[in-house]
Design a protein around this motif. Sequence first.
Motif, PDB file in Angstrom:
ATOM      1  N   GLU A   1      -7.428  13.971   2.123  1.00 45.61           N
ATOM      2  CA  GLU A   1      -7.617  12.787   1.281  1.00 45.61           C
ATOM      3  C   GLU A   1      -6.588  12.708   0.159  1.00 45.61           C
ATOM      4  O   GLU A   1      -6.325  11.640  -0.376  1.00 45.61           O
ATOM      5  N   THR A   2      -5.982  13.804  -0.235  1.00 44.04           N
ATOM      6  CA  THR A   2      -4.985  13.777  -1.295  1.00 44.04           C
ATOM      7  C   THR A   2      -3.663  13.199  -0.817  1.00 44.04           C
ATOM      8  O   THR A   2      -2.753  13.010  -1.613  1.00 44.04           O
ATOM      9  N   ASP A   3      -3.540  12.905   0.473  1.00 47.10           N
ATOM     10  CA  ASP A   3      -2.334  12.290   0.999  1.00 47.10           C
ATOM     11  C   ASP A   3      -2.347  10.777   0.800  1.00 47.10           C
ATOM     12  O   ASP A   3      -1.582  10.062   1.413  1.00 47.10           O
ATOM     13  N   ARG A   4      -3.223  10.303  -0.049  1.00 48.99           N
ATOM     14  CA  ARG A   4      -3.320   8.865  -0.337  1.00 48.99           C
ATOM     15  C   ARG A   4      -3.066   8.641  -1.821  1.00 48.99           C
ATOM     16  O   ARG A   4      -3.436   9.460  -2.646  1.00 48.99           O
ATOM     17  N   GLU A   5      -2.426   7.546  -2.129  1.00 44.62           N
ATOM     18  CA  GLU A   5      -2.210   7.197  -3.532  1.00 44.62           C
ATOM     19  C   GLU A   5      -2.041   5.692  -3.662  1.00 44.62           C
ATOM     20  O   GLU A   5      -1.809   4.990  -2.688  1.00 44.62           O
ATOM     21  N   ARG A   6      -2.184   5.196  -4.887  1.00 45.36           N
ATOM     22  CA  ARG A   6      -2.064   3.765  -5.154  1.00 45.36           C
ATOM     23  C   ARG A   6      -0.635   3.406  -5.524  1.00 45.36           C
ATOM     24  O   ARG A   6       0.032   4.115  -6.270  1.00 45.36           O
ATOM     25  N   ALA A   7      -0.174   2.284  -5.011  1.00 44.22           N
ATOM     26  CA  ALA A   7       1.127   1.748  -5.396  1.00 44.22           C
ATOM     27  C   ALA A   7       0.981   1.030  -6.737  1.00 44.22           C
ATOM     28  O   ALA A   7      -0.134   0.838  -7.245  1.00 44.22           O
ATOM     29  N   LEU A   8       2.091   0.607  -7.324  1.00 43.73           N
ATOM     30  CA  LEU A   8       2.051  -0.086  -8.619  1.00 43.73           C
ATOM     31  C   LEU A   8       1.231  -1.367  -8.552  1.00 43.73           C
ATOM     32  O   LEU A   8       0.594  -1.752  -9.525  1.00 43.73           O
TER      33      LEU A   8
END
Length: 121
Positions: A35-42
């Motif tokens: 799950e840490t392989d996900r992040e939010r874009a600007l």
Amino acid sequence: MANAKMEWTPVGGSRQSYTLPVNFSRDYQELVQDETDRERALDGTLRSYSRGLKQRWVLKFQYISAAQKDQFTAIKQAQVDIDFYRDATGAKTFTGAWTSDLDFREVAPGAWSGSMVLEEI
């Protein structure tokens, strides 16, 4: 079951290898994406970096010699990536990290038992 092999390069050292005698049992799993392989874009959209399933091997050792336990201690203390070969004479199975604690305990005079968890990176 054939002998397995581990290869690693300690920081500032030369490449080392250790062939494991056939004195362990194994459990193999494939793990889904972390799950840490996900992040939010600007702009707020969720980005996911997908990849294939990761391998996870749990190797369990019972009644091994102190010399073999000392070799595992040296590998763990190096804290580097390990190339794992399921068959010492075959192709590399994966490159992984030893993610579990060093948990080898003396179960009889001169005999040690414990396990290691190797996860593909």
